[in-house]
Design a protein around this motif. Structure first.
Motif, PDB file in Angstrom:
ATOM      1  N   LEU A 287     101.156  57.501  14.991  1.00 52.03           N
ATOM      2  CA  LEU A 287     102.475  57.336  15.618  1.00 52.03           C
ATOM      3  C   LEU A 287     102.812  58.546  16.506  1.00 52.03           C
ATOM      4  N   ALA A 288     102.300  59.712  16.101  1.00 54.37           N
ATOM      5  CA  ALA A 288     102.562  60.922  16.891  1.00 54.37           C
ATOM      6  C   ALA A 288     101.817  60.905  18.229  1.00 54.37           C
ATOM      7  N   LEU A 289     100.815  60.013  18.374  1.00 56.19           N
ATOM      8  CA  LEU A 289     100.026  59.980  19.611  1.00 56.19           C
ATOM      9  C   LEU A 289     100.787  59.351  20.777  1.00 56.19           C
ATOM     10  N   PHE A 290     101.830  58.573  20.460  1.00 60.46           N
ATOM     11  CA  PHE A 290     102.583  57.902  21.523  1.00 60.46           C
ATOM     12  C   PHE A 290     103.239  58.950  22.425  1.00 60.46           C
ATOM     13  N   GLY A 291     103.208  58.676  23.740  1.00 64.44           N
ATOM     14  CA  GLY A 291     103.870  59.590  24.675  1.00 64.44           C
ATOM     15  C   GLY A 291     102.904  60.577  25.306  1.00 64.44           C
ATOM     16  N   LEU A 292     103.426  61.743  25.668  1.00 65.77           N
ATOM     17  CA  LEU A 292     102.622  62.726  26.412  1.00 65.77           C
ATOM     18  C   LEU A 292     101.535  63.378  25.570  1.00 65.77           C
TER      19      LEU A 292
ATOM     20  N   ASP B   4     102.312  53.798  26.074  1.00 65.84           N
ATOM     21  CA  ASP B   4     103.709  53.500  26.420  1.00 65.84           C
ATOM     22  C   ASP B   4     103.935  51.992  26.535  1.00 65.84           C
ATOM     23  N   PHE B   5     102.855  51.205  26.604  1.00 63.50           N
ATOM     24  CA  PHE B   5     102.908  49.737  26.686  1.00 63.50           C
ATOM     25  C   PHE B   5     103.930  49.258  27.725  1.00 63.50           C
ATOM     26  N   GLY B   6     104.023  49.987  28.820  1.00 60.84           N
ATOM     27  CA  GLY B   6     104.909  49.594  29.921  1.00 60.84           C
ATOM     28  C   GLY B   6     106.388  49.833  29.653  1.00 60.84           C
ATOM     29  N   LYS B   7     106.705  50.447  28.521  1.00 59.59           N
ATOM     30  CA  LYS B   7     108.124  50.706  28.208  1.00 59.59           C
ATOM     31  C   LYS B   7     108.451  52.153  28.586  1.00 59.59           C
ATOM     32  N   MET B   8     109.466  52.309  29.413  1.00 53.73           N
ATOM     33  CA  MET B   8     109.837  53.653  29.846  1.00 53.73           C
ATOM     34  C   MET B   8     110.273  54.534  28.660  1.00 53.73           C
ATOM     35  N   GLU B   9     110.928  53.874  27.682  1.00 54.58           N
ATOM     36  CA  GLU B   9     111.455  54.623  26.531  1.00 54.58           C
ATOM     37  C   GLU B   9     110.334  55.224  25.683  1.00 54.58           C
TER      38      GLU B   9
ATOM     39  N   PHE C  15     107.850  58.272  20.176  1.00 49.76           N
ATOM     40  CA  PHE C  15     108.969  57.955  19.287  1.00 49.76           C
ATOM     41  C   PHE C  15     109.742  59.227  18.995  1.00 49.76           C
ATOM     42  N   ASP C  16     111.059  59.099  19.004  1.00 47.77           N
ATOM     43  CA  ASP C  16     111.860  60.251  18.638  1.00 47.77           C
ATOM     44  C   ASP C  16     111.858  60.399  17.116  1.00 47.77           C
ATOM     45  N   PHE C  17     111.872  61.648  16.667  1.00 40.43           N
ATOM     46  CA  PHE C  17     111.773  61.897  15.226  1.00 40.43           C
ATOM     47  C   PHE C  17     112.978  61.362  14.444  1.00 40.43           C
ATOM     48  N   VAL C  18     114.182  61.525  15.012  1.00 38.47           N
ATOM     49  CA  VAL C  18     115.404  61.190  14.252  1.00 38.47           C
ATOM     50  C   VAL C  18     115.477  59.698  13.897  1.00 38.47           C
ATOM     51  N   PRO C  19     115.375  58.768  14.887  1.00 39.49           N
ATOM     52  CA  PRO C  19     115.421  57.346  14.487  1.00 39.49           C
ATOM     53  C   PRO C  19     114.269  56.953  13.566  1.00 39.49           C
TER      54      PRO C  19
ATOM     55  N   ASN D 206     119.268  59.760  22.260  1.00 41.75           N
ATOM     56  CA  ASN D 206     118.998  59.713  23.704  1.00 41.75           C
ATOM     57  C   ASN D 206     120.022  58.861  24.452  1.00 41.75           C
ATOM     58  N   ASN D 207     121.100  58.524  23.768  1.00 41.80           N
ATOM     59  CA  ASN D 207     122.127  57.640  24.336  1.00 41.80           C
ATOM     60  C   ASN D 207     121.549  56.316  24.816  1.00 41.80           C
ATOM     61  N   ASN D 208     120.692  55.706  24.048  1.00 48.68           N
ATOM     62  CA  ASN D 208     120.238  54.357  24.391  1.00 48.68           C
ATOM     63  C   ASN D 208     120.029  53.502  23.139  1.00 48.68           C
ATOM     64  N   MET D 209     120.071  52.177  23.382  1.00 43.20           N
ATOM     65  CA  MET D 209     119.981  51.222  22.278  1.00 43.20           C
ATOM     66  C   MET D 209     118.556  51.143  21.721  1.00 43.20           C
ATOM     67  N   PHE D 210     117.583  51.578  22.531  1.00 41.47           N
ATOM     68  CA  PHE D 210     116.185  51.483  22.099  1.00 41.47           C
ATOM     69  C   PHE D 210     115.967  52.237  20.781  1.00 41.47           C
ATOM     70  N   ASP D 211     116.635  53.383  20.635  1.00 44.27           N
ATOM     71  CA  ASP D 211     116.447  54.167  19.408  1.00 44.27           C
ATOM     72  C   ASP D 211     116.989  53.438  18.176  1.00 44.27           C
ATOM     73  N   ILE D 212     118.006  52.591  18.383  1.00 40.12           N
ATOM     74  CA  ILE D 212     118.515  51.801  17.249  1.00 40.12           C
ATOM     75  C   ILE D 212     117.444  50.784  16.842  1.00 40.12           C
TER      76      ILE D 212
END
Lengths: 497, 149
Positions: A175-180, A190-195, A200-204, A402-408
């Motif tokens: 899971l830590a491999l996602f992103g940069l 990223d599977f085409g998702k900008m978020e 993944f953010d640690f908090v959610p 991140n002020n977005n619904m994706f994290d929910i």
């Protein structure tokens, strides 16, 4: 001298207030069944977004060690541990309450927790700086080896099965491999998702894995508020002081030493302290029927552990338990890098947090000795009222990362995943620990491979990294052997804190 | 499939397989050293092996039946309500604003436990306290409707 400067910062009115909020929230988390310290810290982490880093970590640390105090109350009064570390307190604490000595059990636990917690913070202040200075000499191979050791101990000690522990750890790493990519900067998975470009953010993730999954499990378990017995007489009898204080001192040493080992958890020192007290007792048959040392030792040990466990975080940047992993996440979110340079680059921060822990422990002693009765009444809050409120806090908290619904959506997804994994006995703690360490570990490994021109065995040629890696292999082999021979026993109890 | 452990094992296998095939598209090694594909390829490969071992273990040794772990009765009802409330919040919040979606989410959870007016009252109070704390005190730009709620 530095500690005095730390006290100067910690004694400002707003830091005192945040410390009080933190320890009170920690007590609540500990008192209320159905919400552990990890979930509590993760859910309340977003509240610190607008704060100064020092105040934020003072508050979050308060939740961490405050929960260790709170869990005792429900163990003694209603035979239900508020958090995992207090399981062992039920054995003698509840019989004491049945004998009309609930106040003594709570008083002894509070005194022991204060002594254990305070002395372990003294240990942190004394041992932390030299370890950090030593760790400054470490290069990427040594850090990689240390992280491997931490992970090995996590999967080796936690969970009923080694295979399940390893799977959990590798899921976290994946899971830590996602992103940069930490070295080349390439974007992965990223599977085409900008978020997902930043992973993944640690908090959610932590809120979902620990908070939501815990709520789902508790909703199923039909938790009920129970009436508590009356509390009177907070101190042991004159003849009991000596045995109580001896148990407290042994618990302090044991908890602190176990806290230094990465991959342990607060249940281990509590169990070990209980069996130690039973062994040194002149009459072991009293244990389980209301022995005062059976409460004093384990309660001291788990609080002393809480201080000791901060040493690997402050000096090496390695979390030793899931709650500490959440604290590590909070450090990173507030722009701080835990590790050996923390003492050099941010001494104001380190010493203020350490000083606040002394103050926080004193606040907790006051809260627990004269105010134990009030906390006991909080156990009467029904779960059916509590869990929707926790869910509401979690949703708004996840959004605010991140002020977005994706994290929910991420939080809900990981909540379901956590619930499913618990059902099939896959421990959650290694997932969150390896997720937090994944980036650092990959960075350290790739830098090491670059140094040794792609030869992994080069890491074994350096004395420190080589020794730590060999130790990790030995631990893994012992764990496999223990698993095959079914000898993991009490240490294998799957605890999610 | 009646084996809960194996079912979870297959889900992990699918996840690991997806990552593995995706990892093949990244550079394994470059002129400057290890590439972005090295760690993902090894880790997803390891997870594939572990998930297969886990599935075998679930069939041979540690059998966990689906019927033994699935929630039943009151527990199942509560879990469904929690999931529904979260999904409803997720769908509604961008359109109705945080406050309305939050009140509906809490009402779904309180409706069977308390009289409707108590449920509504608690939902409104909790939602507005959180809204005020995050929106006004912590300056989090929560989604709002045309009334600013």
């Amino acid at each position: 001298m530095e500690l005095l400067t730390g006290f100067e910062t910690a004694f400002t009115w707003y830091n005192l207030l945040y410390c009080l909020i933190g320890v009170t929230a920690g007590m609540l988390v500990g008192v209320l069944p159905g919400l552990g310290p990890t979930a509590g810290t993760a859910v309340l982490l977003p509240l610190t977004f607008g704060m100064e880093p020092i105040s934020a970590i003072i508050m979050l640390s308060g939740i961490y060690y405050g929960a260790m105090y709170g869990g005792t109350i429900t163990s003694v009064l209603i035979n239900t541990p508020g958090e995992a570390a207090s399981v062992i307190t039920c054995l003698d604490g509840y019989p004491l309450a049945q004998q009309g000595r609930a106040g003594t059990a709570l008083g002894v636990a509070a005194i022991g927790s204060f002594i254990g917690g305070t002395l372990s913070i003294v240990g942190l202040a004394l041992v932390g700086p030299p370890i950090a200075r030593l760790a400054l000499k470490f290069g990427p191979p040594e850090f990689f080896a240390l992280m491997v050791l931490g992970m090995t101990m996590v999967v080796g000690l936690m969970g009923k099965s080694l295979l399940r522990g390893v799977i959990a750890a590798v899921i976290g790493l994946n899971l830590a491999l996602f992103g940069l990519d930490p070295v080349t900067g390439a974007i992965r998975f990223d599977f085409g998702k900008m978020e997902l470009m930043n992973g993944f953010d640690f908090v959610p993730l932590a809120m979902g894995l620990f908070g939501i999954s815990e709520i789902l499990s508790s909703a199923e378990a039909k938790l009920k508020a129970e009436k508590t017995p009356k509390i009177q007489g907070l101190f042991p009898r004159r003849g009991e002081w000596r045995t109580t204080l001896s148990a407290i001192m042994r618990g302090t040493g044991l908890g602190f030493i176990i806290g230094l080992l990465p991959g342990t958890n607060s249940v281990i020192p509590a169990i070990m302290s209980y069996s130690l007290e039973k062994k040194v007792s002149k009459d072991p048959s009293r244990f389980g029927k209301g022995a005062i040392e059976g409460v004093a030792g384990p309660e001291t040990a788990n609080n002393s552990y809480a201080g000791g466990a901060l040493i690997p975080l402050f000096t090496l940047g390695i979390p030793s338990s899931p709650t500490i992993a959440v604290l590590l996440g909070a450090f990173i979110m507030h722009g701080l890098t835990p590790g050996p340079q923390l003492f050099q680059k941010n001494p104001d921060f380190v010493w203020a947090v350490i000083a606040s822990m002394f103050i926080g422990n004193l606040m907790l002693l006051i809260m627990n000795l004269p105010l134990a009765g009030i906390w006991a009444r909080i156990t009467l809050i029904p779960f059916k009222l509590l869990f929707p409120i926790i869910l509401a806090i979690a949703t708004v908290g996840a959004y605010s990362v991140n002020n977005n619904m994706f994290d929910i959506a991420v939080m809900i997804g990981f909540g379901i995943l956590g619930y499913l994994l618990k059902k099939v006995d896959i421990p959650l703690a290694p997932i969150v620990l390896t997720f937090v360490l994944g980036d650092l570990m990959e960075g350290a490994l790739l830098q090491s491979l670059t140094i040794y021109k792609g030869d992994f065995f080069g890491l074994f040629t350096r004395p420190i990294s080589g020794s730590i890696l060999v130790l990790s292999i030995v631990i893994m082999v012992i764990s496999v052997w223990a698993g095959v021979k079914n000898k993991k026993g009490a240490l294998a109890q799957d605890v999610e804190m | 499939m009646k084996n809960a452990g194996a079912l979870v094992g297959f889900l992990i296998l699918i996840f690991a397989g997806t990552l593995f095939f995706q990892a093949l598209s990244y550079d394994y090694y470059s002129d400057y050293g290890p590439g972005p594909g090295l760690f993902p390829l090894w880790l997803s490969g390891l997870l594939i092996v572990l998930s297969i071992a886990y599935i075998i273990d679930c069939y041979k040794k540690n059998i966990i039946q689906l019927k033994d772990v699935l929630p039943k009765g009151e527990g199942l009802r509560k879990i469904i309500l929690i999931m529904v409330s979260l999904v409803v919040f997720y769908i509604l919040a961008p359109y109705t604003g945080y406050s309305v979606a939050g009140i509906i989410m809490l009402m779904i959870l309180f409706i069977k436990e308390y009289k409707w007016y108590w449920g509504l009252g608690i939902s409104v109070v909790v939602t507005f306290v959180l809204f005020y704390t995050f929106y006004s005190v912590l300056n989090v730009p929560l989604p709002v409707n045309s009334f600013g709620l």
